[in-house]
Design an enzyme around this catalytic site. Structure first.
Site, PDB file in Angstrom:
ATOM      1  N   HIS A  18       0.846  -1.202   0.000  1.00 20.59           N
ATOM      2  CA  HIS A  18       0.000   0.000   0.000  1.00 20.59           C
ATOM      3  C   HIS A  18       0.884   1.256   0.000  1.00 20.59           C
ATOM      4  O   HIS A  18       0.620   2.205  -0.736  1.00 20.59           O
ATOM      5  CB  HIS A  18      -0.895   0.046   1.254  1.00 20.59           C
ATOM      6  CG  HIS A  18      -1.943  -1.031   1.303  1.00 20.59           C
ATOM      7  ND1 HIS A  18      -2.127  -1.844   2.405  1.00 20.59           N
ATOM      8  CD2 HIS A  18      -2.865  -1.422   0.388  1.00 20.59           C
ATOM      9  CE1 HIS A  18      -3.126  -2.682   2.160  1.00 20.59           C
ATOM     10  NE2 HIS A  18      -3.591  -2.449   0.944  1.00 20.59           N
ATOM     11  N   LYS A  46     -16.378  -7.606   3.984  1.00 20.73           N
ATOM     12  CA  LYS A  46     -15.495  -7.931   5.105  1.00 20.73           C
ATOM     13  C   LYS A  46     -16.119  -7.552   6.439  1.00 20.73           C
ATOM     14  O   LYS A  46     -15.772  -8.070   7.466  1.00 20.73           O
ATOM     15  CB  LYS A  46     -14.142  -7.234   4.925  1.00 20.73           C
ATOM     16  CG  LYS A  46     -13.414  -7.748   3.686  1.00 20.73           C
ATOM     17  CD  LYS A  46     -12.106  -7.037   3.452  1.00 20.73           C
ATOM     18  CE  LYS A  46     -11.476  -7.507   2.135  1.00 20.73           C
ATOM     19  NZ  LYS A  46     -10.353  -6.687   1.723  1.00 20.73           N
ATOM     20  N   ARG A  67      -2.314  -6.004  -8.451  1.00 16.78           N
ATOM     21  CA  ARG A  67      -1.078  -6.773  -8.273  1.00 16.78           C
ATOM     22  C   ARG A  67      -0.918  -7.814  -9.366  1.00 16.78           C
ATOM     23  O   ARG A  67       0.176  -8.097  -9.837  1.00 16.78           O
ATOM     24  CB  ARG A  67      -1.095  -7.504  -6.913  1.00 16.78           C
ATOM     25  CG  ARG A  67      -0.997  -6.590  -5.732  1.00 16.78           C
ATOM     26  CD  ARG A  67      -1.471  -7.276  -4.483  1.00 16.78           C
ATOM     27  NE  ARG A  67      -2.873  -7.645  -4.602  1.00 16.78           N
ATOM     28  CZ  ARG A  67      -3.619  -8.102  -3.610  1.00 16.78           C
ATOM     29  NH1 ARG A  67      -3.087  -8.299  -2.427  1.00 16.78           N
ATOM     30  NH2 ARG A  67      -4.891  -8.388  -3.802  1.00 16.78           N
ATOM     31  N   SER A  84      -3.187  -7.838   2.770  1.00 18.79           N
ATOM     32  CA  SER A  84      -3.503  -7.652   4.189  1.00 18.79           C
ATOM     33  C   SER A  84      -4.000  -8.961   4.798  1.00 18.79           C
ATOM     34  O   SER A  84      -3.680  -9.293   5.934  1.00 18.79           O
ATOM     35  CB  SER A  84      -4.583  -6.582   4.356  1.00 18.79           C
ATOM     36  OG  SER A  84      -4.123  -5.350   3.882  1.00 18.79           O
TER      37      SER A  84
HETATM   38  O1  PNS Z   1      -9.049  -2.898   0.324  1.00 20.79           O
HETATM   39  P1  PNS Z   1     -10.357  -3.378  -0.249  1.00 20.79           P
HETATM   40  O2  PNS Z   1     -11.117  -4.186   0.797  1.00 20.79           O
HETATM   41  O3  PNS Z   1     -10.193  -4.145  -1.545  1.00 20.79           O
HETATM   42  O4  PNS Z   1     -11.203  -2.054  -0.586  1.00 20.79           O
HETATM   43  C1  PNS Z   1     -12.513  -2.134  -1.079  1.00 20.79           C
HETATM   44  C2  PNS Z   1     -13.231  -0.789  -0.868  1.00 20.79           C
HETATM   45  C3  PNS Z   1     -13.232  -0.406   0.618  1.00 20.79           C
HETATM   46  C4  PNS Z   1     -12.538   0.299  -1.677  1.00 20.79           C
HETATM   47  C5  PNS Z   1     -14.694  -0.979  -1.393  1.00 20.79           C
HETATM   48  O5  PNS Z   1     -15.291  -2.068  -0.745  1.00 20.79           O
HETATM   49  C6  PNS Z   1     -15.529   0.283  -1.222  1.00 20.79           C
HETATM   50  O6  PNS Z   1     -15.432   1.189  -2.031  1.00 20.79           O
HETATM   51  N1  PNS Z   1     -16.327   0.335  -0.119  1.00 20.79           N
HETATM   52  C7  PNS Z   1     -17.165   1.487   0.184  1.00 20.79           C
HETATM   53  C8  PNS Z   1     -18.642   1.200  -0.120  1.00 20.79           C
HETATM   54  C9  PNS Z   1     -18.925   1.363  -1.606  1.00 20.79           C
HETATM   55  O7  PNS Z   1     -18.824   2.415  -2.183  1.00 20.79           O
HETATM   56  N2  PNS Z   1     -19.298   0.217  -2.224  1.00 20.79           N
HETATM   57  C10 PNS Z   1     -19.659   0.178  -3.643  1.00 20.79           C
HETATM   58  C11 PNS Z   1     -18.476  -0.241  -4.496  1.00 20.79           C
HETATM   59  S1  PNS Z   1     -18.919  -0.374  -6.216  1.00 20.79           S
END
Ligand code: PNS
Length: 136
Positions: A19, A43, A68, A106
């Site tokens: 990150h 999650k 990645r 992570s």
């Molecule tokens: O590190 P991650 O878990 O891959 O990140 C995913 C994250 C947090 C960026 C994604 O789940 C997110 O944007 N969550 C906020 C809620 C949202 O906007 N969801 C719609 C996504 S299309």
């Protein structure tokens, strides 16, 4: 003059050296970079707000995400397209971390730490300390 704010969102649970690598790369490209810790509903099942809504509030033009490997692409593409549908003014930009971090996640860091394995070099020293404390 354009002053492009990019949001680098993620669950960062915990933040890894991969990150940090992406943050450094993003900070070189965009005028401003906001690292935003968000909830991934897969999650943790708790509603806390849409990423694109946050981008609108901050007047961010870009969502920065790291890729990645090819295996990341499908999930990232789906999310990028949905975010575009929700807010067509925000572009998702993908960047690749250094190849030495291409295997790092992570989830694996949490698993290794939980099982008492070595996480030196995978996460910042302060995160390593906090993970070690958590194990005790
Ligand atoms: O590190 P991650 O878990 O891959 O990140 C995913 C994250 C947090 C960026 C994604 O789940 C997110 O944007 N969550 C906020 C809620 C949202 O906007 N969801 C719609 C996504 S299309």
């Amino acid at each position: 003059m354009k002053n492009v704010l990019a949001i680098y969102p993620g669950s960062f649970d915990p933040v890894t050296n991969g990150h940090l690598d992406l943050i450094e790369r993003g900070a070189k490209i965009f005028d401003r970079l906001a690292v935003s810790i968000l909830r991934n509903l897969d999650k943790e099942p708790l509603f806390s707000g849409l990423l694109v809504e946050y981008a609108r509030l901050r007047e961010a033009r870009v969502i920065l995400r790291g890729i990645r490997a090819v295996s990341d692409y499908e999930y990232e593409l789906q999310m990028a397209m949905m975010n575009r549908k929700l807010n067509p003014h925000v572009e998702t930009v993908f960047m690749m971390p250094a190849v030495s971090y291409s295997f790092l996640s992570s989830r694996l860091v949490r698993e290794i730490a939980r099982l008492g394995g070595p996480i030196t070099g995978l996460v910042p020293a302060v995160v390593e300390e906090r993970l070690r404390d958590k194990e005790l």
